[in-house]
Design a protein around this motif. Structure first.
Motif, PDB file in Angstrom:
ATOM      1  N   LEU A 167       4.467  27.025   1.905  1.00 24.97           N
ATOM      2  CA  LEU A 167       3.925  26.331   3.187  1.00 24.97           C
ATOM      3  C   LEU A 167       2.897  25.346   3.084  1.00 24.97           C
ATOM      4  CD1 LEU A 167       4.490  26.140   6.285  1.00 24.97           C
ATOM      5  CD2 LEU A 167       2.804  28.377   6.363  1.00 24.97           C
ATOM      6  N   GLU A 168       1.816  25.766   2.219  1.00 28.03           N
ATOM      7  CA  GLU A 168       0.833  24.901   2.074  1.00 28.03           C
ATOM      8  C   GLU A 168       1.467  23.552   1.456  1.00 28.03           C
ATOM      9  OE1 GLU A 168      -3.518  24.643  -0.123  1.00 28.03           O
ATOM     10  OE2 GLU A 168      -2.145  26.637  -0.278  1.00 28.03           O
ATOM     11  N   ALA A 169       2.070  23.588   0.515  1.00 27.99           N
ATOM     12  CA  ALA A 169       2.646  22.324  -0.180  1.00 27.99           C
ATOM     13  C   ALA A 169       3.491  21.404   0.971  1.00 27.99           C
ATOM     14  CB  ALA A 169       3.326  22.608  -1.315  1.00 27.99           C
ATOM     15  N   TYR A 170       4.057  22.055   1.771  1.00 30.72           N
ATOM     16  CA  TYR A 170       4.884  21.491   2.571  1.00 30.72           C
ATOM     17  C   TYR A 170       4.077  20.803   3.488  1.00 30.72           C
ATOM     18  CZ  TYR A 170       8.911  20.575   6.026  1.00 30.72           C
ATOM     19  OH  TYR A 170       9.568  19.870   6.642  1.00 30.72           O
ATOM     20  N   LYS A 171       2.834  21.197   4.108  1.00 26.25           N
ATOM     21  CA  LYS A 171       2.100  20.461   5.085  1.00 26.25           C
ATOM     22  C   LYS A 171       1.437  19.579   4.403  1.00 26.25           C
ATOM     23  CE  LYS A 171       1.426  24.683   7.943  1.00 26.25           C
ATOM     24  NZ  LYS A 171       0.354  25.398   8.776  1.00 26.25           N
ATOM     25  N   THR A 172       1.051  19.662   2.965  1.00 27.52           N
ATOM     26  CA  THR A 172       0.421  18.479   2.353  1.00 27.52           C
ATOM     27  C   THR A 172       1.405  17.374   2.110  1.00 27.52           C
ATOM     28  OG1 THR A 172      -1.041  20.114   0.990  1.00 27.52           O
ATOM     29  CG2 THR A 172      -0.837  17.881   0.182  1.00 27.52           C
ATOM     30  N   GLN A 173       2.723  17.638   1.614  1.00 25.25           N
ATOM     31  CA  GLN A 173       3.602  16.647   1.423  1.00 25.25           C
ATOM     32  C   GLN A 173       4.059  16.198   2.585  1.00 25.25           C
ATOM     33  OE1 GLN A 173       3.983  15.486  -1.714  1.00 25.25           O
ATOM     34  NE2 GLN A 173       2.337  16.854  -2.239  1.00 25.25           N
ATOM     35  N   LEU A 174       3.972  16.754   3.464  1.00 17.86           N
ATOM     36  CA  LEU A 174       4.693  15.982   4.798  1.00 17.86           C
ATOM     37  C   LEU A 174       3.488  14.844   5.149  1.00 17.86           C
ATOM     38  CD1 LEU A 174       6.473  15.759   7.332  1.00 17.86           C
ATOM     39  CD2 LEU A 174       5.182  17.427   8.441  1.00 17.86           C
ATOM     40  N   SER A 175       2.386  15.158   4.968  1.00 24.62           N
ATOM     41  CA  SER A 175       1.194  13.992   5.351  1.00 24.62           C
ATOM     42  C   SER A 175       1.416  12.888   4.367  1.00 24.62           C
ATOM     43  CB  SER A 175      -0.078  14.647   5.400  1.00 24.62           C
ATOM     44  OG  SER A 175      -0.300  15.614   6.099  1.00 24.62           O
ATOM     45  N   GLN A 176       1.709  13.124   3.083  1.00 28.77           N
ATOM     46  CA  GLN A 176       1.797  12.108   2.076  1.00 28.77           C
ATOM     47  C   GLN A 176       3.021  11.524   2.171  1.00 28.77           C
ATOM     48  OE1 GLN A 176       0.050  11.533  -0.954  1.00 28.77           O
ATOM     49  NE2 GLN A 176      -1.392  12.624  -0.049  1.00 28.77           N
ATOM     50  N   ALA A 177       4.123  12.027   2.498  1.00 30.80           N
ATOM     51  CA  ALA A 177       5.606  11.233   3.089  1.00 30.80           C
ATOM     52  C   ALA A 177       5.327  10.479   4.229  1.00 30.80           C
ATOM     53  CB  ALA A 177       6.400  12.260   3.197  1.00 30.80           C
ATOM     54  N   VAL A 178       4.623  10.867   5.125  1.00 34.35           N
ATOM     55  CA  VAL A 178       4.178   9.925   6.390  1.00 34.35           C
ATOM     56  C   VAL A 178       3.450   8.648   5.890  1.00 34.35           C
ATOM     57  CG1 VAL A 178       3.310   9.847   8.604  1.00 34.35           C
ATOM     58  CG2 VAL A 178       4.579  11.823   7.989  1.00 34.35           C
ATOM     59  N   ALA A 179       2.457   9.102   5.031  1.00 32.39           N
ATOM     60  CA  ALA A 179       1.384   8.038   4.691  1.00 32.39           C
ATOM     61  C   ALA A 179       2.102   6.994   3.872  1.00 32.39           C
ATOM     62  CB  ALA A 179       0.479   8.714   3.836  1.00 32.39           C
ATOM     63  N   ILE A 199      10.688  21.903  11.083  1.00 31.55           N
ATOM     64  CA  ILE A 199      11.696  20.975  11.369  1.00 31.55           C
ATOM     65  C   ILE A 199      11.628  19.885  12.377  1.00 31.55           C
ATOM     66  CG2 ILE A 199      14.276  20.775  11.789  1.00 31.55           C
ATOM     67  CD1 ILE A 199      14.352  23.647  10.846  1.00 31.55           C
ATOM     68  N   GLN A 200      11.228  20.304  13.587  1.00 33.36           N
ATOM     69  CA  GLN A 200      10.776  19.380  14.484  1.00 33.36           C
ATOM     70  C   GLN A 200       9.581  18.296  14.101  1.00 33.36           C
ATOM     71  OE1 GLN A 200      12.837  17.802  16.772  1.00 33.36           O
ATOM     72  NE2 GLN A 200      11.197  16.424  17.674  1.00 33.36           N
ATOM     73  N   GLU A 201       8.441  19.018  13.758  1.00 30.51           N
ATOM     74  CA  GLU A 201       7.326  18.205  13.243  1.00 30.51           C
ATOM     75  C   GLU A 201       7.679  17.373  12.336  1.00 30.51           C
ATOM     76  OE1 GLU A 201       3.098  19.518  11.225  1.00 30.51           O
ATOM     77  OE2 GLU A 201       4.533  21.029  11.967  1.00 30.51           O
ATOM     78  N   SER A 202       8.378  17.576  11.235  1.00 28.23           N
ATOM     79  CA  SER A 202       8.875  16.450  10.257  1.00 28.23           C
ATOM     80  C   SER A 202       9.759  15.437  11.110  1.00 28.23           C
ATOM     81  CB  SER A 202       9.695  17.366   9.163  1.00 28.23           C
ATOM     82  OG  SER A 202       9.069  18.267   8.458  1.00 28.23           O
ATOM     83  N   ARG A 203      10.851  15.682  11.564  1.00 21.51           N
ATOM     84  CA  ARG A 203      11.865  14.746  12.083  1.00 21.51           C
ATOM     85  C   ARG A 203      10.748  13.778  13.225  1.00 21.51           C
ATOM     86  NH1 ARG A 203      16.943  18.531  12.436  1.00 21.51           N
ATOM     87  NH2 ARG A 203      17.697  18.222  10.176  1.00 21.51           N
ATOM     88  N   ILE A 209      14.773  16.626   6.315  1.00 21.69           N
ATOM     89  CA  ILE A 209      14.502  17.664   5.388  1.00 21.69           C
ATOM     90  C   ILE A 209      15.745  18.127   4.721  1.00 21.69           C
ATOM     91  CG2 ILE A 209      14.023  20.191   5.442  1.00 21.69           C
ATOM     92  CD1 ILE A 209      12.882  19.465   8.228  1.00 21.69           C
ATOM     93  N   VAL A 210      15.712  18.345   3.508  1.00 21.62           N
ATOM     94  CA  VAL A 210      16.818  18.891   2.609  1.00 21.62           C
ATOM     95  C   VAL A 210      16.441  20.292   2.270  1.00 21.62           C
ATOM     96  CG1 VAL A 210      17.749  18.911   0.324  1.00 21.62           C
ATOM     97  CG2 VAL A 210      17.699  16.997   1.443  1.00 21.62           C
ATOM     98  N   ALA A 211      17.215  21.263   2.402  1.00 27.19           N
ATOM     99  CA  ALA A 211      16.986  22.784   2.360  1.00 27.19           C
ATOM    100  C   ALA A 211      17.767  23.174   0.788  1.00 27.19           C
ATOM    101  CB  ALA A 211      17.373  23.705   3.361  1.00 27.19           C
ATOM    102  N   TRP A 212      16.669  23.816  -0.133  1.00 26.93           N
ATOM    103  CA  TRP A 212      17.255  24.433  -1.254  1.00 26.93           C
ATOM    104  C   TRP A 212      16.734  25.798  -1.664  1.00 26.93           C
ATOM    105  CZ3 TRP A 212      13.558  25.718  -4.644  1.00 26.93           C
ATOM    106  CH2 TRP A 212      12.077  25.093  -4.617  1.00 26.93           C
ATOM    107  N   THR A 213      17.480  26.467  -2.504  1.00 29.09           N
ATOM    108  CA  THR A 213      18.969  26.374  -2.852  1.00 29.09           C
ATOM    109  C   THR A 213      19.324  27.556  -2.294  1.00 29.09           C
ATOM    110  OG1 THR A 213      18.280  25.477  -5.091  1.00 29.09           O
ATOM    111  CG2 THR A 213      20.451  26.376  -4.970  1.00 29.09           C
TER     112      THR A 213
END
Length: 240
Positions: A167-179, A199-203, A209-213
């Motif tokens: 979860l922590e990485a998700y929040k960090t990487q979402l910010s990176q992706a947007v930036a 899901i909605q926060e990202s979109r 989002i891709v979900a694995w595995t």
């Protein structure tokens, strides 16, 4: 809802992962897309292989990055799985392209963070995608921020995805992706089941989002009910 089924390392439930056999079976089984791992040999050839070391798959002791292609291709990457696949080699990306070009939707490159690429190696790799005229099908994902930055410098139009495992990485990487204007996060699927608001926060910020595995049909259905439309699986059968 149209769900994109992404074959994890090919159809790896019934064939040895990251081999030409696994890719052929994924396409024959009508997977929409294929995910695979990529790193470099000692002589800078992109090869399709997951682990940093060769032991688990080939029984040979050593690191992929320390072997020349000629050494790697003497190894058997199929026998560990079953005798039926004995003789399957570690494929180069160029060899696999003949099959991967047939994929309907996308090719997801998981570029391994344990393998560092020089700028020239990244440029050669990106140029090979352009030369094969498949860049529109390519999604470059990695845990390595350095590699993603190198790709952006060479070709700002290639689709880039950030891989996250907690979860922590998700929040960090979402910010990176947007930036960076990147449009994808590739997330360990339980993070999404436990935190569906992501899901909605990202979109809402332009990041899909891709979900694995996902190999449990019940978990897959839960993800689909939450609106996830891109799912990585080993199993394929029963999901169409």
């Amino acid at each position: 809802m149209n769900v994109e089924i992404i074959a994890h390392r090919g159809f790896s439930a019934i064939a040895p992962e990251n081999t030409l056999a696994a890719f052929e079976l994924a396409i024959a089984s009508k997977a929409n897309s294929i995910e695979f791992d990529i790193q470099l040999s000692a002589d800078s050839v992109p090869v399709i292989f997951h682990d940093a070391t060769l032991d688990r798959i080939t029984g040979f002791s050593g690191k992929v990055r320390e072997q020349n292609l000629s050494q790697l291709q003497k190894l058997d990457a199929g026998k560990w799985f079953s005798d039926e696949f004995s003789g399957q080699k570690i494929p180069t990306f160029a060899e696999a392209l003949v099959i991967l070009k047939k994929v309907d939707k996308f090719l997801y490159f998981d570029v391994k963070p344990h393998c560092e690429w020089s700028d020239s190696e990244v440029a050669d790799f990106v140029n090979s995608l352009q030369g094969a005229e498949i860049q529109h099908k390519c999604v470059i994902t990695s845990f390595s921020e350095q590699f993603l930055a190198q790709v952006r410098r060479v070709d700002g139009d290639l689709a880039i995805g950030h891989i996250v495992a907690n979860l922590e990485a998700y929040k960090t990487q979402l910010s990176q992706a947007v930036a960076h204007g990147d449009n994808l996060i590739s997330s360990q699927y339980r993070i999404l089941l436990e935190n569906p608001a992501l899901i909605q926060e990202s979109r809402s910020q332009g990041v899909d989002i891709v979900a694995w595995t996902v190999d449990d049909p019940e978990d897959m259905q839960k993800l689909i009910d939450l609106g996830i439309t891109r799912i990585v699986t080993n199993c394929l059968i029963g999901f169409f």
